[in-house]
Motif scaffolding. Structure first.
Motif, short mmCIF file in Angstrom:
data_model
loop_
_atom_site.label_atom_id
_atom_site.label_comp_id
_atom_site.label_asym_id
_atom_site.label_seq_id
_atom_site.Cartn_x
_atom_site.Cartn_y
_atom_site.Cartn_z
N GLY A 21 0.82 -1.21 0.00
CA GLY A 21 0.00 0.00 0.00
C GLY A 21 0.85 1.25 0.00
N ALA A 22 1.97 1.18 -0.76
CA ALA A 22 2.95 2.27 -0.70
C ALA A 22 2.78 3.30 -1.82
CB ALA A 22 4.37 1.68 -0.75
N SER A 23 1.69 3.23 -2.58
CA SER A 23 1.54 4.20 -3.66
C SER A 23 1.07 5.56 -3.15
CB SER A 23 0.57 3.68 -4.74
OG SER A 23 -0.73 3.56 -4.21
N ARG A 24 0.44 5.57 -1.97
CA ARG A 24 -0.04 6.85 -1.42
C ARG A 24 -0.39 6.69 0.05
NH1 ARG A 24 -5.80 6.27 -2.29
NH2 ARG A 24 -6.06 4.36 -3.49
N ILE A 26 -0.84 6.47 3.99
CA ILE A 26 -0.03 6.03 5.13
C ILE A 26 1.17 5.21 4.66
CG2 ILE A 26 -0.07 4.55 7.20
CD1 ILE A 26 -3.10 5.40 7.50
N GLY A 45 2.22 -1.48 -4.52
CA GLY A 45 0.89 -0.89 -4.61
C GLY A 45 0.29 -1.25 -5.95
N ARG A 46 -1.01 -1.08 -6.03
CA ARG A 46 -1.73 -1.53 -7.23
C ARG A 46 -1.49 -0.61 -8.43
NH1 ARG A 46 -7.87 -2.23 -5.83
NH2 ARG A 46 -7.22 -0.25 -4.95
N CYS A 60 1.94 -3.87 -8.13
CA CYS A 60 1.44 -5.24 -7.91
C CYS A 60 0.08 -5.18 -7.23
CB CYS A 60 2.45 -5.98 -7.03
SG CYS A 60 1.82 -7.40 -6.13
N LEU A 62 -2.11 -6.80 -4.82
CA LEU A 62 -1.92 -7.74 -3.71
C LEU A 62 -2.94 -8.89 -3.76
CD1 LEU A 62 0.18 -6.79 -1.53
CD2 LEU A 62 -1.74 -6.46 0.00
N THR A 139 -4.57 -2.04 11.04
CA THR A 139 -6.01 -2.35 11.18
C THR A 139 -6.77 -1.03 11.22
OG1 THR A 139 -5.75 -2.56 13.59
CG2 THR A 139 -5.59 -4.60 12.26
N LYS A 157 -11.23 -5.68 9.13
CA LYS A 157 -10.25 -5.16 10.08
C LYS A 157 -10.30 -5.93 11.41
CE LYS A 157 -8.35 -1.99 7.51
NZ LYS A 157 -6.94 -2.10 7.10
N THR A 191 -9.97 9.19 3.51
CA THR A 191 -10.87 9.91 4.42
C THR A 191 -11.10 11.36 3.99
OG1 THR A 191 -8.91 10.41 5.75
CG2 THR A 191 -10.27 8.56 6.48
P1 NAP Z 1 -5.26 5.21 0.88
O1 NAP Z 1 -4.70 6.57 0.81
O2 NAP Z 1 -6.55 4.91 0.20
O3 NAP Z 1 -4.13 4.16 0.43
C1 NAP Z 1 -4.41 2.81 0.35
C2 NAP Z 1 -3.23 2.10 -0.22
O4 NAP Z 1 -3.54 0.69 -0.33
C3 NAP Z 1 -2.86 2.59 -1.61
O5 NAP Z 1 -1.46 2.60 -1.74
C4 NAP Z 1 -3.46 1.49 -2.49
O6 NAP Z 1 -2.80 1.33 -3.71
C5 NAP Z 1 -3.21 0.27 -1.64
N1 NAP Z 1 -4.02 -0.85 -2.11
C6 NAP Z 1 -5.35 -0.99 -2.04
N2 NAP Z 1 -5.71 -2.15 -2.62
C7 NAP Z 1 -4.58 -2.74 -3.06
C8 NAP Z 1 -4.29 -3.93 -3.75
N3 NAP Z 1 -5.26 -4.79 -4.12
N4 NAP Z 1 -3.01 -4.21 -4.06
C9 NAP Z 1 -2.02 -3.36 -3.72
N5 NAP Z 1 -2.21 -2.22 -3.07
C10 NAP Z 1 -3.49 -1.90 -2.75
O7 NAP Z 1 -5.55 4.82 2.40
P2 NAP Z 1 -4.74 5.10 3.73
O8 NAP Z 1 -5.53 6.03 4.53
O9 NAP Z 1 -3.33 5.40 3.46
O10 NAP Z 1 -4.89 3.67 4.42
C11 NAP Z 1 -3.79 2.80 4.62
C12 NAP Z 1 -4.25 1.70 5.57
O11 NAP Z 1 -4.64 2.29 6.81
C13 NAP Z 1 -5.47 0.94 5.07
O12 NAP Z 1 -5.35 -0.41 5.42
C14 NAP Z 1 -6.62 1.57 5.83
O13 NAP Z 1 -7.70 0.70 5.98
C15 NAP Z 1 -5.94 1.86 7.15
N6 NAP Z 1 -6.58 2.91 7.94
C16 NAP Z 1 -6.67 4.19 7.48
C17 NAP Z 1 -7.26 5.15 8.29
C18 NAP Z 1 -7.40 6.58 7.88
O14 NAP Z 1 -8.05 7.34 8.63
N7 NAP Z 1 -6.84 7.01 6.76
C19 NAP Z 1 -7.77 4.80 9.55
C20 NAP Z 1 -7.65 3.49 9.97
C21 NAP Z 1 -7.04 2.55 9.17
P3 NAP Z 1 -3.46 1.85 -5.10
O15 NAP Z 1 -3.86 3.25 -4.87
O16 NAP Z 1 -2.33 1.73 -6.02
O17 NAP Z 1 -4.61 0.94 -5.34
#
Ligand code: NAP
Length: 250
Positions: A21-24, A26, A45-46, A60, A62, A139, A157, A191
């Motif tokens: 999940g390193a494309s953007r 967290i 990342g996807r 990739c 996942l 989570t 989660k 979010t």
């Molecule tokens: P985000 O900005 O939407 O980033 C999600 C990341 O997951 C992106 O790099 C995305 O890659 C990658 N991803 C999703 N599906 C994938 C797949 N099938 N294969 C490979 N990569 C995949 O979300 P975020 O806020 O950074 O969230 C990161 C994690 O923290 C998630 O597990 C989320 O549930 C958790 N989380 C977030 C929050 C919050 O408030 N932001 C709170 C609690 C938990 P692509 O864009 O390339 O698809």
């Protein structure tokens, strides 16, 4: 204790780290910061990476097992090991109000739980061969609390939180630690909509003891703690980084 010992405890220098999940969001932030402090980071990342990065990025999906297997093999062929795995990949597919979407439920479980399990299993085989390692699964406060109209996310989660504990148990004899980082509301693409809606944003802030949304930076210290020797006797835990959300009563 002198500062050299403290630095050593928290060091990730030269560790081979895989961040999913390193494309953007967290994952991107963590991958970038760990690289900046000397770790040898591979991000997956996807989508294609559309920003500057100092870490190696592998595109990739996942949830595509052969692709995931190939990506892990690629890293192992080059480095011979993976010391640390951080799973930040995740999706949140909100349904329309009062409409249950079976496909959303299945897709969410497939990425957030099944694919993360696959990733942990593949990497654990490599860690076992190299005498140990550390895993950290991201989570959510949704692993413990209820939120509207997103049953797949909450179930995935909660399942992931339990999966990490199961892995922690089974992998402890192989010197592999597994923990959960459970963020509260962090401003990322995931979010952004509620962050920018004044009513929804305030509704969320009102639930926090620390009256502001979290930033990706707020997670960094906890990540470094959980992946370094500073937490050498810690496994199977949930570390909530949520501004006090889960402990707040009134
Ligand atoms: P985000 O900005 O939407 O980033 C999600 C990341 O997951 C992106 O790099 C995305 O890659 C990658 N991803 C999703 N599906 C994938 C797949 N099938 N294969 C490979 N990569 C995949 O979300 P975020 O806020 O950074 O969230 C990161 C994690 O923290 C998630 O597990 C989320 O549930 C958790 N989380 C977030 C929050 C919050 O408030 N932001 C709170 C609690 C938990 P692509 O864009 O390339 O698809």
């Amino acid at each position: 204790m002198n500062s050299a010992i403290i630095n050593e405890l928290f060091s990730v220098k030269n560790k081979v780290v895989l961040v999913s999940g390193a494309s953007r969001g967290i994952g991107y932030y963590i991958a970038s910061q760990l690289t900046a402090i000397g770790a040898n980071v591979y991000g997956i990342g996807r989508s294609a990476l559309d920003k500057q990065s100092d870490f190696e990025y592998i595109q990739c999906d996942l949830a595509n097992y052969p692709q995931l297997h190939e990506s892990v093999d690629q890293i192992t062929a080059k480095e011979g090991r993976i010391d640390i795995l951080i799973n930040a990949a995740g999706i949140s597919l909100r349904s329309e109000k009062n409409v249950y979407s079976r496909s959303n439920f299945i897709d969410t479980l497939n990425v957030n739980l099944v694919a993360i399990n696959d990733c942990c299993r593949l990497v654990s085989d490599i860690m076992k061969d190299n005498g140990g390692g550390v895993m950290l699964n991201v989570t959510s406060i949704g692993s413990k609390l209820s939120f509207p109209e997103n049953p797949g996310y909450l179930a995935s989660k909660a399942g992931l939180a339990a999966l990490s504990k199961s892995l922690a148990y089974d992998l402890a004899p192989h010197r592999i630690r597994v923990n959960n980082l459970a963020p509260g509301y962090i401003h990322t693409d995931m979010t952004d909509k509620s962050f920018n809606n004044p009513v929804l944003s305030k509704e969320r802030t009102d639930r926090m003891m620390i009256q502001r949304w979290g930033t990706v930076h707020d997670l960094l210290g906890s990540v470094i703690y959980l992946i370094s020797d500073a937490s050498s006797y810690v496994t199977g835990i949930d570390l909530f980084v949520d501004g006090g959300w889960t402990s707040k009563g009134l």
